[in-house]
Design an enzyme around this catalytic site. Structure first.
Site, short mmCIF file in Angstrom:
data_model
loop_
_atom_site.label_atom_id
_atom_site.label_comp_id
_atom_site.label_asym_id
_atom_site.label_seq_id
_atom_site.Cartn_x
_atom_site.Cartn_y
_atom_site.Cartn_z
N ASP A 50 -86.05 37.46 47.84
CA ASP A 50 -85.69 36.11 48.46
C ASP A 50 -86.99 35.40 47.67
O ASP A 50 -87.57 35.59 48.58
CB ASP A 50 -84.78 35.45 49.24
CG ASP A 50 -83.74 35.91 49.47
OD1 ASP A 50 -83.15 36.50 49.25
OD2 ASP A 50 -83.18 35.51 50.56
N TRP A 74 -84.62 46.86 51.65
CA TRP A 74 -84.81 46.49 52.66
C TRP A 74 -85.34 46.48 53.76
O TRP A 74 -84.78 47.93 54.77
CB TRP A 74 -83.39 45.38 52.11
CG TRP A 74 -83.58 44.41 53.80
CD1 TRP A 74 -84.29 43.81 52.95
CD2 TRP A 74 -83.13 43.87 54.74
NE1 TRP A 74 -83.57 42.27 53.70
CE2 TRP A 74 -83.16 42.91 54.97
CE3 TRP A 74 -82.90 44.95 55.69
CZ2 TRP A 74 -83.20 42.02 56.61
CZ3 TRP A 74 -82.87 43.88 57.55
CH2 TRP A 74 -82.96 43.01 57.39
N GLU A 232 -76.03 31.40 52.03
CA GLU A 232 -77.57 31.55 52.41
C GLU A 232 -78.43 30.64 50.96
O GLU A 232 -77.73 30.54 50.13
CB GLU A 232 -77.84 33.10 51.76
CG GLU A 232 -76.77 34.29 51.98
CD GLU A 232 -77.28 35.29 52.32
OE1 GLU A 232 -77.17 36.28 53.09
OE2 GLU A 232 -77.24 36.01 50.69
C1 FRU Z 1 -80.55 36.40 50.68
C2 FRU Z 1 -80.79 36.91 52.16
C3 FRU Z 1 -80.87 35.63 53.28
C4 FRU Z 1 -81.28 35.99 54.34
C5 FRU Z 1 -82.31 37.50 53.59
C6 FRU Z 1 -82.52 37.82 54.59
O1 FRU Z 1 -80.85 37.14 49.74
O2 FRU Z 1 -79.76 36.95 52.34
O3 FRU Z 1 -80.32 35.30 54.01
O4 FRU Z 1 -82.49 35.00 55.03
O5 FRU Z 1 -81.90 37.72 51.91
O6 FRU Z 1 -84.01 39.16 53.34
#
Ligand code: FRU
Length: 516
Positions: A50, A74, A232
């Site tokens: 994000d 990630w 989100e």
């Molecule tokens: C959205 C998300 C958010 C979170 C972040 C974690 O893509 O899941 O809700 O803060 O990515 O990387």
């Protein structure tokens, strides 16, 4: 002038496929750079998701982003950082926020505290304040529901270095598993800060006079909108209707999964906000982008009033396959920045998204194709060498009175790989077909025909298209219908064709710009 076919021109120009135009990496061409976009933001290396903390201060646009510096998948989240003077050319800066004993640094926003309401700076040197979510893996593993809460950091040197606030967290978890992605705005009507937080599958609003102490106001969304997954990355902001006097509030909410074409996507609501509560104007579910690859998008804070734009940026990927896409050195790009405006159409409020006007800075040569009639498939040739990426295109199809079945644009290469952007007049749908676009087998969710409902106006389909090494952004019908999708051909596309099935169609406006 001698005619070249586009496929030839590509050879003449040399491949733009591996070129990397971000400022500190000019001319670096290596195989690990395959699919590196030319004008879309990517991290120098490793994993990004994000956009975070989008804020403008002293002539500089800041872009922070969810970043894992140790792998291309990630991991424990940091905030990466880049800056730009024009939203088009970006400079990579050192990581702004690192995980600490309270947790990983999840998504959030940043504001300029011009009046020093927080007392963290001075009026002469107002603090930049980042308000983000903490995600605490130790608490999560212990079985607690309260492992996400909101923290803050501030910068007194224009965003260069950041200090975590000593009394974090500033908003405690009320007992909701998913409690994150704080977006803060200054509400000019009632002079207070408003924080919007995603909480399970609704949003919650909090208010504060000083950015430090927050009071719960209300929740929104339990019984409205799409609920196929958690909510989100919300964003709440006012916009003028049709650029006039009336103001409406727009609430963006990303959702994963549950998007219109599967996986992650961003819905929005239009209504009123009185400083405490959001009241939607209707119960319609709207999507800012129907494509599979525009997620977690939010808008810049503190754009000067004399500029007045609401500028949006999204993560150009999807949680269904974001960690599997076939790039080597880095993973993911952002969308091109877009200006959002609100129009009232047939009694309903709709967001328009258009590429920011600064795209003109990237224009190299332009090619105009004379009006033409198409029956079947027609390969397009240009009078000057022209590569299909990176480029911008405006094209208007005129469908006459007979209902044509399917028509559109095809990009292809000699590996028989093709990406199709088309319109299905029977289903009244705009679509991007990437089933045979190149490498698609890394996830069963990737090969797809991605569709958006779309009604022709005056028998015309107007498309504004941005193409980069591995992405297409299609803005249709005055940019109220958007489709963003990524693709990975094994060789660059070098043939542009227009097609129509079962009929004849005319193209009366067709212009392309090479971007640089
Ligand atoms: C959205 C998300 C958010 C979170 C972040 C974690 O893509 O899941 O809700 O803060 O990515 O990387």
């Amino acid at each position: 002038m001698k005619k070249f076919i586009i496929s030839l021109s590509i050879l003449l120009i040399g491949s733009t496929f591996c070129m990397y135009a971000q400022s500190n990496k000019q001319n670096k061409v290596t195989t690990t750079e395959t699919y590196r976009p030319v004008y879309h933001f990517t991290p120098d290396s490793m994993w990004m998701n994000d956009p975070n903390g989008l804020v403008y201060y002293k002539g500089v646009y800041h872009l922070f982003y969810q970043y894992y510096p140790h792998a291309t998948v990630w991991g424990p989240m940091h905030w990466g950082h880049a800056t730009s003077h024009d939203l088009v050319h970006w400079k990579h800066l050192p990581i702004a926020l690192y995980p600490d004993s309270l947790g990983y640094i999840f998504s959030g926003s940043a504001v300029v505290d011009y009046n020093n309401t927080s007392g963290l700076g001075t009026k002469n040197n107002p603090p930049l304040v980042a308000i983000f979510a903490y995600d605490n893996p130790v608490l999560a593993n212990s079985g607690s529901n309260k492992f996400q809460y909101i923290g803050m950091a501030y910068s007194l040197d224009n965003g260069k270095t950041w200090t975590k606030y000593a009394k974090n967290p500033i908003v405690h978890n009320p007992g909701v598993r998913d409690f994150r992605d704080s977006k803060v705005i200054w509400d000019t009507q009632i002079h207070q800060w408003i924080m919007t937080i995603a909480a399970g599958d609704e949003v919650q609003f909090y208010a504060s006079s000083n950015l430090l102490h927050w009071t719960f106001q209300s929740g929104f969304g339990k019984s409205i909108g799409a609920h196929g997954g958690v909510w989100e990355c919300p964003d709440l902001f006012p916009l003028k209707v049709n650029g006039g006097k009336q103001t409406k509030w727009v609430l963006l909410v990303s959702i994963n999964p549950g998007g219109p074409n599967g996986g992650s996507a961003t819905q929005y609501f239009v209504g009123n906000f009185n400083g405490h509560q959001f009241t939607p104007s209707d119960t319609q579910t709207r999507w800012i982008d129907y494509g599979k690859d525009d997620y977690a998008g939010v808008t810049w804070s503190d754009i000067p009033v004399k500029d007045g734009r609401r500028i949006f940026l999204g993560w150009m990927s999807n949680w269904q396959y974001g960690t599997q896409v076939p790039t080597v050195k880095w993973r993911s790009a952002m969308t091109f920045p877009r200006t959002l405006s609100l129009v009232k159409d047939n009694g309903s409020y709709v967001l328009e998204s258009r590429p920011i006007r600064e795209i003109a800075k990237l224009h190299a040569k332009s090619v105009t194709i004379k009006p033409l009639q198409i029956t079947g498939m027609k390969n397009i040739t240009t009078s000057v060498p022209f590569a299909l990426s990176p480029m911008e295109m405006n094209i208007t199809f005129h469908v006459g009175t007979k209902t044509e079945n399917r028509f559109g644009i095809q990009l292809s290469n000699d590996m028989n790989e093709k990406l199709i952007v088309g319109y299905d007049a029977v289903k009244k749908q705009l679509f991007v077909d990437r089933r045979k676009s190149g490498i698609v087998s890394f996830s069963p969710d990737f090969p797809a025909i991605v569709t958006a409902p779309c009604v022709l106006k005056n028998h015309q389909l107007k498309l504004h298209i941005l193409i980069d090494a591995a992405s297409i952004e299609v803005f249709a019908q005055n940019r109220t219908t958007v489709l963003t999708d990524i693709f990975f051909p094994t060789k660059p596309y070098n043939q542009l064709s227009l097609f129509v099935k079962n009929s004849t169609i005319s193209v009366n406006h067709f212009q392309m710009w090479q971007l640089q």
